[in-house]
Design an enzyme around this catalytic site. Structure first.
Site, PDB file in Angstrom:
ATOM      1  N   ASN A 152       0.304  -1.847  -0.090  1.00 42.32           N
ATOM      2  CA  ASN A 152       0.326   0.068   0.280  1.00 42.32           C
ATOM      3  C   ASN A 152       0.934   1.119   0.335  1.00 42.32           C
ATOM      4  OD1 ASN A 152      -2.574  -1.050  -0.081  1.00 42.32           O
ATOM      5  ND2 ASN A 152      -2.311  -1.849   2.149  1.00 42.32           N
ATOM      6  N   CYS A 174      -5.530  -7.043  -3.371  1.00 44.76           N
ATOM      7  CA  CYS A 174      -6.418  -7.056  -2.192  1.00 44.76           C
ATOM      8  C   CYS A 174      -6.967  -7.887  -1.980  1.00 44.76           C
ATOM      9  CB  CYS A 174      -6.470  -5.332  -2.296  1.00 44.76           C
ATOM     10  SG  CYS A 174      -7.322  -5.084  -0.500  1.00 44.76           S
ATOM     11  N   HIS A 175      -7.287  -8.176  -0.362  1.00 43.05           N
ATOM     12  CA  HIS A 175      -8.777  -9.097  -0.048  1.00 43.05           C
ATOM     13  C   HIS A 175      -9.578  -8.337   0.263  1.00 43.05           C
ATOM     14  CE1 HIS A 175      -5.900  -8.326   3.711  1.00 43.05           C
ATOM     15  NE2 HIS A 175      -6.467  -7.651   3.591  1.00 43.05           N
ATOM     16  N   HIS A 204     -10.502  -0.332  -1.851  1.00 46.75           N
ATOM     17  CA  HIS A 204     -10.877   0.212  -0.872  1.00 46.75           C
ATOM     18  C   HIS A 204     -11.773   1.372  -0.742  1.00 46.75           C
ATOM     19  CE1 HIS A 204      -6.851  -1.105   1.904  1.00 46.75           C
ATOM     20  NE2 HIS A 204      -6.942  -1.804   1.255  1.00 46.75           N
ATOM     21  N   ARG A 271     -20.994   8.584  17.696  1.00 50.55           N
ATOM     22  CA  ARG A 271     -21.321   7.853  16.928  1.00 50.55           C
ATOM     23  C   ARG A 271     -21.247   6.061  16.485  1.00 50.55           C
ATOM     24  NH1 ARG A 271     -24.491   7.844  12.225  1.00 50.55           N
ATOM     25  NH2 ARG A 271     -23.714   8.952  10.694  1.00 50.55           N
TER      26      ARG A 271
END
Length: 439
Positions: A152, A174-175, A204, A271
């Site tokens: 990355n 990427c997984h 991502h 939150r």
């Protein structure tokens, strides 16, 4: 592959021992790869020796008989390689801590810091010089090899390589898509083996465009699961799904960093239960995992290693045997997604077989999804241009363009932060990017 020689697989950054172990366990699970030639490279002698010992142990446990060699010289590992797996981390943990601690002094919050944002920008800038050397070595020593990149920031690295070495055969892996769909299947109560899905976007920040079982849309089941569990509403990716209409393919921690809406606000952090600085704990655990492996090898105790279901071993098996598979890869766009820039690094399904990695054309993304992806790839473009044009101003332009950074800091502070990070990373950056620009 056309000759009968056992495939040669070079691991660059093999000192990432735990990841190397998982990949090797996957490779040796295929009978056709049990005699592969494994070349391990790292610049850290202790980590390299540990990786070699672990590889030998895994091979013995799996009944494999590979040829395993270890090299401090990268070129020796690359010579005549058929596949190159890149898993480097330039600057290691110290540089990662810098990427968190310096921005934190400015009030800038990060969770993972390895893909976009100020952390992703500087991780890329210190990785690019090594990638340039790797690309040059591969062009000379193994020009036809497949480069399978795990390092990355994925999209920035793939974009950079496509610009400096356009003939190199690069796929970023990427997984995130696989595990997102695995977890969504579990959430809606449908066996993963029965689920069909299509995702696309950028690494991502890809999106689940189709989620089906035998032609039945499973999104309504996801809506029901969310309605039954109010706790799910306290997750960023669920919040994004409800507002954007498609589920994002990366964790809430990651996803929060690529948009301006969450990390800048105390109320949203509470939150959505966002763990600011989470990656600092992860790197401590990674170091502990490495030390457990090293100590287990030294004492001769058992070294349990499970397969990872990662894509690189599947691609290698497909190329070697001709077995067709679909994986998700990060590749230059080149018309795959209509409403993203033509040379952006995008994540799409890819057919893999004896011919290599063949991306699937998607068409246009829903406009709200493409809009977010375009902000992401604009940052990528400026970071890569900083390196290819040797222009330190583009570092600041990238940070100014980055959604989360721009939401948190006024422009003067963004430039000051970039100067501080340039000072901190020093010689890991290419010389032309070390200039301090002030405001």
């Amino acid at each position: 592959m056309t000759d009968s020689t056992e495939p040669k697989i070079a691991f660059i950054g093999a000192g990432s021992v735990v990841f190397t172990q998982g990949l090797l366990a996957d490779l040796f699970s295929f009978p056709e790869l049990t005699r592969a030639r494994i070349a391990l490279h790292d610049i850290d002698p202790e980590r390299l020796a540990t990786a070699e010992g672990a590889a030998q142990r895994i091979a013995a446990t799996r009944g494999a008989e590979p040829t395993i060699t270890a090299h401090l010289d990268r070129r020796a590992a690359l010579a005549d390689a058929d596949f190159v797996i890149n898993i480097i981390q330039v600057g290691m943990d110290e540089a990662t801590r810098t990427d968190f601690h310096v921005p934190a002094r400015y009030g800038l919050r990060q969770t993972i810091g390895d893909t976009l944002g100020i952390g992703g920008i500087f991780r890329a800038l210190r990785t690019f010089p090594v990638l340039r050397g790797l690309a040059a070595d591969m062009s000379e020593l193994c020009p036809h090899a497949l480069l399978l990149n795990y390092t990355n920031p994925m999209a920035m690295n793939v974009l950079y390589l496509s610009r400096i070495a356009p003939k190199l055969r690069v796929t970023g892996l990427c997984h995130s898509v696989y595990w997102t769909m695995h977890d969504l299947s579990e959430l809606v109560g449908v066996p993963f083996e029965e689920v069909s899905y299509l995702a696309a976007g950028v690494n991502h920040q890809a999106w689940v465009l189709r989620f089906e079982q035998a032609g039945r849309d499973l999104y309504p089941l996801l809506d029901e699961a969310i309605a039954k569990d109010p706790g799910l509403l306290r997750r960023v990716r669920v919040d994004m799904y409800r507002r954007l209409g498609h589920y994002p393919t990366e964790t809430s921690e990651h996803s929060s960093e690529y948009v301006p809406w969450y990390l800048h606000h105390d109320s949203e952090i509470e939150r959505l239960r966002l763990p600011v600085g989470a990656y600092l704990d992860i790197i401590e655990e990674n170091t502990a995992s490495y030390e457990r492996t090293r100590d287990a090898l030294a004492s001769g105790t058992e070294l349990p290693v499970e397969g990872t279901l990662e894509y690189a071993p599947q691609i290698i098996h497909s190329v070697v045997t001709g077995t067709p598979r679909t994986i998700y890869g990060n590749v230059p766009n080149r018309g795959l997604i209509d409403n993203l820039p033509s040379d952006a690094a995008v994540e799409v399904p890819c057919l893999t077989d004896a011919l290599g990695v063949q991306p699937t054309r998607i068409g246009a993304l829903p406009p709200q999804l493409a809009a977010l992806n375009r902000a992401y790839v604009s940052v990528n473009d400026l970071v890569v241009r900083a390196a290819t044009d040797d222009d330190p101003r583009h570092i600041r332009h990238a940070a100014m363009t980055d959604p989360a950074t721009a939401a948190a800091l006024p422009v003067e502070r963004i430039w000051e932060l970039c100067d501080d990070l340039v000072r901190a990373h020093g010689e890991l950056l290419q010389p032309g990017l070390r200039e301090l620009l002030g405001t």
